[in-house]
Design an enzyme around this catalytic site. Structure first.
Site, short mmCIF file in Angstrom:
data_model
loop_
_atom_site.label_atom_id
_atom_site.label_comp_id
_atom_site.label_asym_id
_atom_site.label_seq_id
_atom_site.Cartn_x
_atom_site.Cartn_y
_atom_site.Cartn_z
CG ASP A 96 -2.24 0.60 1.03
OD1 ASP A 96 -2.28 1.70 0.43
OD2 ASP A 96 -3.24 -0.01 1.43
CG ASP A 197 -4.38 5.84 0.95
OD1 ASP A 197 -5.33 5.07 1.08
OD2 ASP A 197 -4.23 6.87 1.64
CD GLU A 249 -8.80 4.89 -1.53
OE1 GLU A 249 -9.72 4.60 -0.76
OE2 GLU A 249 -7.83 5.61 -1.19
CG HIS A 318 -9.08 -1.03 4.45
ND1 HIS A 318 -8.93 -1.01 3.08
CD2 HIS A 318 -8.55 0.13 4.90
CE1 HIS A 318 -8.31 0.11 2.73
NE2 HIS A 318 -8.08 0.81 3.81
CG ASP A 319 -11.37 2.55 3.60
OD1 ASP A 319 -10.85 2.44 4.73
OD2 ASP A 319 -10.77 3.02 2.61
O1 TEU Z 1 -9.26 5.94 1.98
C1 TEU Z 1 -9.59 7.14 1.33
C2 TEU Z 1 -10.98 7.44 1.35
O2 TEU Z 1 -11.54 7.86 0.38
C3 TEU Z 1 -11.67 7.29 2.62
O3 TEU Z 1 -11.93 8.57 3.08
C4 TEU Z 1 -12.92 6.61 2.41
O4 TEU Z 1 -13.77 7.38 1.63
C5 TEU Z 1 -13.49 6.44 3.76
O5 TEU Z 1 -12.63 5.64 4.49
C6 TEU Z 1 -14.80 5.80 3.68
O6 TEU Z 1 -15.29 5.84 4.96
C7 TEU Z 1 -7.92 5.64 2.08
C8 TEU Z 1 -7.74 4.39 2.89
O7 TEU Z 1 -8.32 3.31 2.22
C9 TEU Z 1 -8.30 4.62 4.25
O8 TEU Z 1 -8.26 3.47 5.04
C10 TEU Z 1 -7.50 5.73 4.89
O9 TEU Z 1 -8.06 6.06 6.13
C11 TEU Z 1 -7.45 6.97 4.02
O10 TEU Z 1 -7.17 6.68 2.66
C12 TEU Z 1 -6.35 7.89 4.49
O11 TEU Z 1 -5.11 7.35 4.19
#
Ligand code: TEU
Ligand code: CA
Length: 533
Positions: A96, A197, A249, A318-319
């Site tokens: 990542d 990311d 992403e 994971h989000d």
């Molecule tokens: O996520 C980016 C992102 O768009 C998040 O704000 C997402 O929309 C949100 O988690 C949804 O609830 C990435 C990673 O995947 C995330 O885990 C990190 O917290 C974030 O970037 C910051 O690095």
């Protein structure tokens, strides 16, 4: 060689995958001990959520040293062993890459607090207004202000995420050089590429006030700007030396923007994670849920299949909350879990399976804020409190959307610790682990796990599923059907997204039926998925 067009990729959230030393935290030796599971599933690569040194304000997405492994997860030797052991099983490792921001514990940031240091411009530092006003009116991704005052430098720094995640300033050329070195460091160790990311927000064109919005005021100053494309092309030069792969992403990306980001002649990214299909059950923001309407979902998937030549396919990460209760049906857990597997593994693109999806893990069964760890959930709880939203409603909003829904430990077996740990897990284990676990499903040829394995093998052995074209056949209120074709060969996929039976005029010989039928007459059981030839 484009190996990534033929591979199924598996995402590991290291903290929750497998603990090896009883401290309740997943780790790299734990991952190594489970590589056989991944091999059995038939994955060609693993994307590891961050394992770098980090104070864990956002579980590793706040990196304090890009060249060190978080001691909770193991050592650099463990990481090298993981790359080698995975390689022995034909599995590539994808790291990542979090380069929009670093932890405020990073050396660069600590130095940057001194205006005279060589790192002074590595971040966005600004004065506030005379009246105590923040440098601009932007709002962040986690529902907070995105400026934090630093008493040492006597200025504010920009953070689009949590306040421990300071945004890097790519107007300072040295920052990009640092990132290139980090890429080389890991590529030399043998990683196959990176999941990048929030990669479409790197470049901020100015720090002027933004147009007032319900969320993300200021985003017109950083979403998918030309400066970001330029950065990606520069990084690509390094990546190309190692033939490395990248998936970006990309938040709020449109199909046209996505096409630019992954056009092969532009040399930027190989593919992107888009979000539109994840927004089918919400009003603008994830906190405002609306009823999931299958037709909207089918139309959205179809649009992305048609508008892009190649998609990164995902239903979970994971989000996001778990997919069965979201797009499927908790009441038809097994059936809808199998149907979602067919959807993921038969669309055109590279499928990403998120850990636990292959055994039908569902959202957490917590009942209190105290059980949560997610920084985003905690911040939003504060915002909702400030708005005087009553406790019950706050919990309703947060429990349905919290990222911890997908972060509970992997359920390897029944019993305390779930085979994840012999200690106290860092985040609660779902009580349904007594019935939903890998050990149980390994002995059951009708389980979600057995179905995933079978479908993955089918895809891995089928050029038409891997490379064939996509043509939509039905996008109704309940049935989604499409054809994959390559040369003379074609397969038809028919999915019934409903607790009720369905009928279709489509026909063919049964290649797979999740209801176990061997002849198809156009009748579908609730949540049945069929693949026809
Ligand atoms: O996520 C980016 C992102 O768009 C998040 O704000 C997402 O929309 C949100 O988690 C949804 O609830 C990435 C990673 O995947 C995330 O885990 C990190 O917290 C974030 O970037 C910051 O690095
Ligand atoms: Ca551990």
């Amino acid at each position: 060689m484009e190996w990534w067009k033929d591979a199924i990729i598996y995402q590991i959230y290291p903290r929750s995958f497998q603990d090896s030393n009883g401290d309740g935290i997943g780790d790299i030796p734990g991952i190594i001990s489970r590589l056989d599971h991944l091999q059995a599933l038939g994955v060609g690569a693993v994307w590891l959520s961050p394992v770098y040194a980090s104070p864990n304000a956002d579980n590793g997405y706040d990196i304090s040293n890009y060249r060190e492994i978080n001691p909770e997860y193991g050592t650099m030797e463990d990481m090298e062993r993981l790359i080698a052991e995975a390689g022995r099983r034909g599995i590539r490792i994808i790291m990542d890459l979090v380069i929009n921001h670093t932890s405020t514990d990073h050396y660069w940031f600590r130095q940057s607090r001194d205006k005279n240091s060589p790192y002074a411009n590595y971040y966005y530092w600004r004065h506030g207004g005379a009246d105590g006003a923040l440098p601009n009116n932007w709002t962040g991704f986690f529902g907070e202000d995105c400026w934090e005052f630093d008493p040492q430098r006597c200025e504010y720094y920009l953070h689009l995420f949590a306040k421990h995640q300071a945004d890097l300033n790519y107007h300072e050329p040295a920052v990009l050089e640092e990132v290139k070195d980090i890429l080389r460091f890991w590529l030399r160790k043998g990683v196959a590429g990176f999941r990048c990311d929030v990669i479409n927000i790197l470049w901020k064109d100015s720090l002027d006030n933004g147009k007032k919005r319900l969320a993300l005021t200021g985003s017109e100053h950083y979403l998918s700007l030309e400066g970001t494309h330029e950065i990606l092309r520069q990084l690509r030069e390094v990546l190309d030396e190692y033939n490395a792969f990248t998936v970006g992403e990309t938040v709020f990306v449109t199909p046209a923007q996505a096409r630019d980001l992954c056009a092969s002649d532009r040399r930027e990214l190989d593919m992107v994670f888009s979000f539109e299909h994840m927004e089918c059950d919400q009003w603008f923001l994830k906190w405002f849920k609306r009823k999931f309407r299958p037709r909207v979902f089918f139309e959205c998937l179809t649009k992305w299949q048609q508008e892009l030549d190649w998609n990164a396919l995902y239903l979970e990460n994971h989000d996001q909350p778990r997919s069965i209760p979201r797009f499927g049906s908790a009441g038809h857990w097994r059936e809808s879990g199998k149907l979602l597997a067919v959807l993921l593994l038969t669309l055109r693109g590279t499928p990403f399976i998120y850990q636990g999806q292959e055994i039908g893990m569902v959202n957490f069964d917590f009942s209190r804020m105290r059980q949560l760890n997610d920084v985003e959930s905690k911040n939003v709880e504060k915002v909702l409190r400030r708005l005087h939203i009553p406790q019950k409603l706050r919990w309703k909003i947060i429990s349905r959307t919290s990222r911890d829904n997908a972060r509970t430990p992997f359920q390897w077996e029944a019993g305390p610790g779930a085979g994840f740990t012999v200690g106290r897990p860092w985040l609660g284990i779902n009580h349904n682990c007594e019935s939903v676990n890998l050990a149980e499903q390994e002995n059951d040829s009708d389980s979600i796990w057995s179905w995933y394995k079978d479908l993955a093998a089918l895809r891995n052995g089928s050029e038409v599923l891997r490379r064939g074209s996509f043509t939509p056949l039905e996008t109704g209120d309940q049935v989604f059907a499409y054809r994959r074709a390559l040369g003379e060969e074609a397969l038809t996929v028919v999915l019934n997204f409903s607790d009720k039976p369905a009928r279709t005029a489509l026909q063919g010989g049964v290649v797979r039926s999740s209801a176990g039928r061997d002849r198809f007459d156009g009748h579908l059981e609730p949540w049945e998925a069929v693949i026809l030839d």
